[in-house]
Design an enzyme around this catalytic site. Structure first.
Site, mmCIF file in Angstrom:
data_model
loop_
_atom_site.group_PDB
_atom_site.id
_atom_site.type_symbol
_atom_site.label_atom_id
_atom_site.label_comp_id
_atom_site.label_asym_id
_atom_site.label_seq_id
_atom_site.Cartn_x
_atom_site.Cartn_y
_atom_site.Cartn_z
ATOM 1 N N ASP A 93 0.302 12.559 2.119
ATOM 2 C CA ASP A 93 -0.325 13.067 3.341
ATOM 3 C C ASP A 93 -1.172 14.283 2.952
ATOM 4 O O ASP A 93 -1.207 14.687 1.793
ATOM 5 C CB ASP A 93 0.730 13.390 4.402
ATOM 6 C CG ASP A 93 1.645 14.513 3.974
ATOM 7 O OD1 ASP A 93 1.453 15.073 2.874
ATOM 8 O OD2 ASP A 93 2.565 14.831 4.731
ATOM 9 N N ASP A 147 -6.506 16.923 8.604
ATOM 10 C CA ASP A 147 -6.861 16.749 10.008
ATOM 11 C C ASP A 147 -6.179 17.789 10.877
ATOM 12 O O ASP A 147 -5.324 18.536 10.411
ATOM 13 C CB ASP A 147 -6.447 15.344 10.482
ATOM 14 C CG ASP A 147 -4.941 15.144 10.385
ATOM 15 O OD1 ASP A 147 -4.311 15.733 9.469
ATOM 16 O OD2 ASP A 147 -4.383 14.404 11.212
ATOM 17 N N GLY A 216 -1.389 11.768 15.486
ATOM 18 C CA GLY A 216 -1.144 12.312 16.817
ATOM 19 C C GLY A 216 -0.284 11.428 17.699
ATOM 20 O O GLY A 216 -0.193 11.657 18.904
ATOM 21 N N ASP A 266 5.053 4.976 8.023
ATOM 22 C CA ASP A 266 5.992 5.814 7.265
ATOM 23 C C ASP A 266 6.827 6.580 8.269
ATOM 24 O O ASP A 266 6.367 6.845 9.395
ATOM 25 C CB ASP A 266 5.255 6.839 6.398
ATOM 26 C CG ASP A 266 4.865 8.069 7.201
ATOM 27 O OD1 ASP A 266 3.896 7.982 7.975
ATOM 28 O OD2 ASP A 266 5.555 9.100 7.106
ATOM 29 N N CYS A 304 24.016 -8.038 6.709
ATOM 30 C CA CYS A 304 23.188 -7.327 5.729
ATOM 31 C C CYS A 304 23.594 -7.659 4.301
ATOM 32 O O CYS A 304 24.781 -7.795 3.995
ATOM 33 C CB CYS A 304 23.300 -5.826 5.986
ATOM 34 S SG CYS A 304 22.304 -4.822 4.874
ATOM 35 N N CYS A 306 22.649 -5.685 1.649
ATOM 36 C CA CYS A 306 22.385 -4.504 0.815
ATOM 37 C C CYS A 306 23.585 -4.179 -0.070
ATOM 38 O O CYS A 306 24.693 -4.671 0.150
ATOM 39 C CB CYS A 306 22.011 -3.292 1.671
ATOM 40 S SG CYS A 306 23.418 -2.404 2.383
ATOM 41 N N CYS A 309 26.631 -2.868 1.940
ATOM 42 C CA CYS A 309 27.350 -3.883 2.725
ATOM 43 C C CYS A 309 28.035 -4.917 1.838
ATOM 44 O O CYS A 309 29.038 -5.506 2.239
ATOM 45 C CB CYS A 309 26.403 -4.544 3.721
ATOM 46 S SG CYS A 309 25.960 -3.399 5.056
ATOM 47 N N HIS A 335 21.495 1.578 2.785
ATOM 48 C CA HIS A 335 21.581 0.569 3.843
ATOM 49 C C HIS A 335 20.387 0.656 4.798
ATOM 50 O O HIS A 335 19.755 -0.362 5.106
ATOM 51 C CB HIS A 335 22.881 0.723 4.625
ATOM 52 C CG HIS A 335 22.921 -0.146 5.845
ATOM 53 N ND1 HIS A 335 23.221 -1.486 5.792
ATOM 54 C CD2 HIS A 335 22.646 0.122 7.150
ATOM 55 C CE1 HIS A 335 23.140 -2.009 7.006
ATOM 56 N NE2 HIS A 335 22.793 -1.053 7.846
#
Lengths: 369, 369
Positions: A93, A147, A216, A266, A304, A306, A309, A335
């Protein structure tokens, strides 16, 4: 080398689209969610873990890295990729959002923003030129223009002034930008006002950025208002360039954003709530640190796949978090990021297979926001 | 299933020996260092990471698990191995050391110790029978008898009283112990007094434990004094049973302990100093959080093959620690445990190849304590 974006497929019923970002550090399929690595690390995770949960493009924060450890130190390390051991693409950013968030610690002038470090109170100055120079030192694949993000709520006049300054600063960013290996995106402002969004988009499109952030939003306004703004803002942007909705990351908002034609997202949300002991499940959020899970020997989310899990129970994760053990917030972070990145994968697949709208409705019907 | 210990090889020049511990959860080569997983997790690490740095047998703390999440909850989860996802062997301490460390929060009686939780001040009672029952609920492979560890310094009378109580409690622990899948070790006390160590060893040997801890060392006495006590204590113990020096883990002490015939060690030192930003190198400790490493783009230790040293620089690790990022202390923890466990592997190899004394001298010559 260099930057390219292609739209591969467009949905029939919504504005959703499948795309491919090509960057100096490799390709990324869109729509994409970017895990946030504020201080040159996605909190609690190694680069290998970020990749293993499905992370491909990560975001890092110019303001934080400029203050600590310093962009010159990172340049000396060979750039941010080498410094943090991440060989995939990185977006940085501009620092604008953080600097404007400092409130009484900053003063905005036409040339730039004077501010005090939140770490030690030292004085600093950020301008469009400086934000570009710092991001070039970091060596990110995608940089963002400096900005002015107006707060929500604010007056129409404030929103208009922010749009105009954002345009002036966008031009200065483009003039200052040198790196051929880094793409510089502009950021459309305008708050919740249709005419200001039109003005901002129109002015920035003239500058011909290779991609556009939508700034914004997700700054306190109701979700329905954000969706309405997206409804009229996204069609203002070029179809052949990526659209990045900044600061959005809850599962329902990701689906609604994709449906409105957003390609990139993001947000710190998945990792931040993880550290507070809250996890995503197919049915919505679950506060695993609550007492009711003390003897719950099921995984965080039964659907899940992952690492967390597959290996651990709610009871164990809760114990770790209650006991202040770092492994607890590592496991919830893994997770939550897996959950969101898997959702994006499923979204891309649904677009590919032509059933995105069906997928969106089914997911949202089961989701308790 | 069950427990067995074999001495495979004995060094010619020192008392060092190579051995094999066989436990319900698999075999372990000795001399071995046990990473400490106080609250059912080796701090900051997943079970896979503990294994990948070379951990085979880990220690967990009965006192902490009894208080939180509670041994009955862990029994309900299927035991400590399943609860924490570690399928290798586990040794649990008895809780005695922690309970005695509570100072004004505890009162020692002949039957046991009344104490208040360090977490919430609630009242609890530990006896030899209770310590055994809790460890059986946890389901560790090796349990330790509930002993009285006299402080350093203390009077001869205090040390003698602790030896006598430890013997009486050791008998009660044996009487209470039921699990055929768990080995129960006795603990030799006696402070720095040769006659008391002889008395303690003699009394405990009569009870015929399958292994012996050497307690009451590394509690504040000078290292040379600890070595002297080991010189006269280890020969009092049976050659065919494992000897476990409790609470020792600095590289120099590990080498000196092995040279004196110790088979097992545990200590929080490697992981605790890691969290303070201090790492082991071949030349001694290095405080990587110091400013002098801010732009040092070398690995923590040039000779090290750990994950951290293969991927990251001192500058990056320092940045993470200064910025309060969890990945920083994960990386130093990985490095320090790898360092110590690799040292143990090198020690075993040196014994196997008949050059342990040479290895020990060379290591200590390069080591700045």
């Amino acid at each position: 080398m260099g930057f390219k974006f292609s739209v591969l497929q467009t949905d029939n019923q919504t504005r959703a689209r499948l795309g491919l970002l090509e960057t100096t550090h490799g390709p990324v399929q869109t729509p994409v969610f970017m895990p946030v690595g504020t201080q040159a690390t996605v909190k609690t995770m190694t680069p290998e873990e970020v990749r293993s949960v499905g992370g491909r493009l990560i975001l890092s924060n110019t303001y934080h890295l400029y203050l600590r450890p310093g962009h010159e130190l990172i340049r000396g390390a060979g750039g941010l990729h080498r410094f943090m051991g991440w060989d995939g693409p990185i977006l940085t950013d501009s620092g604008g959002f953080q600097v404007f968030s400092l409130g009484p610690l900053r003063r905005v002038e036409e040339d730039g923003v004077r501010f005090r470090s939140h770490i030690d109170g030292s004085e600093h100055y950020f301008s469009p030129e400086k934000a570009v120079a710092v991001q070039e030192a970091l060596g990110s694949d995608i940089a963002m223009a400096f900005d002015e993000c107006a707060p929500y709520p604010c007056t129409y006049e404030q929103a208009r002034a922010a749009v105009e300054r954002t345009t002036r600063w966008a031009g200065r960013c483009l003039d200052a930008h040198r790196s051929p290996e880094q793409a510089l995106f502009g950021i459309v402002q305008g708050g919740v006002h249709r005419d200001l969004r039109e003005k901002s988009a129109c002015e920035l499109l003239e500058l011909n950025f290779p991609g556009y952030g939508i700034g914004g939003l997700s700054v306190g306004e109701p979700k329905e208002m954000m969706y309405a703004v997206l409804d009229f803002t996204v069609p203002l942007l070029p179809v052949d360039k990526p659209r990045y909705l900044m600061g959005v990351g809850s599962p329902d908002c990701l689906l609604e954003g994709v449906a409105r034609g957003v390609d990139m997202f993001d947000c710190v949300l998945p990792t931040r709530i993880a550290r507070n002991g809250t996890v995503f499940t197919r049915r919505g959020k679950l506060v695993v640190r609550n007492a009711e899970y003390a003897r719950d020997f099921r995984p965080l989310d039964g659907d899940c796949g992952c690492y967390t899990c597959r290996h651990f129970t709610r009871a164990y994760v809760r114990h770790l978090i209650k006991a202040g053990e770092i492994l607890g917030i590592r496991l919830t972070t893994i997770h939550n990021l897996y959950f969101v990145l898997r959702l994006m994968e499923n979204i891309r697949q649904a677009i590919r297979e032509g059933n995105f709208e069906q997928f969106r409705k089914k997911f949202l019907a089961g989701w308790q926001a």
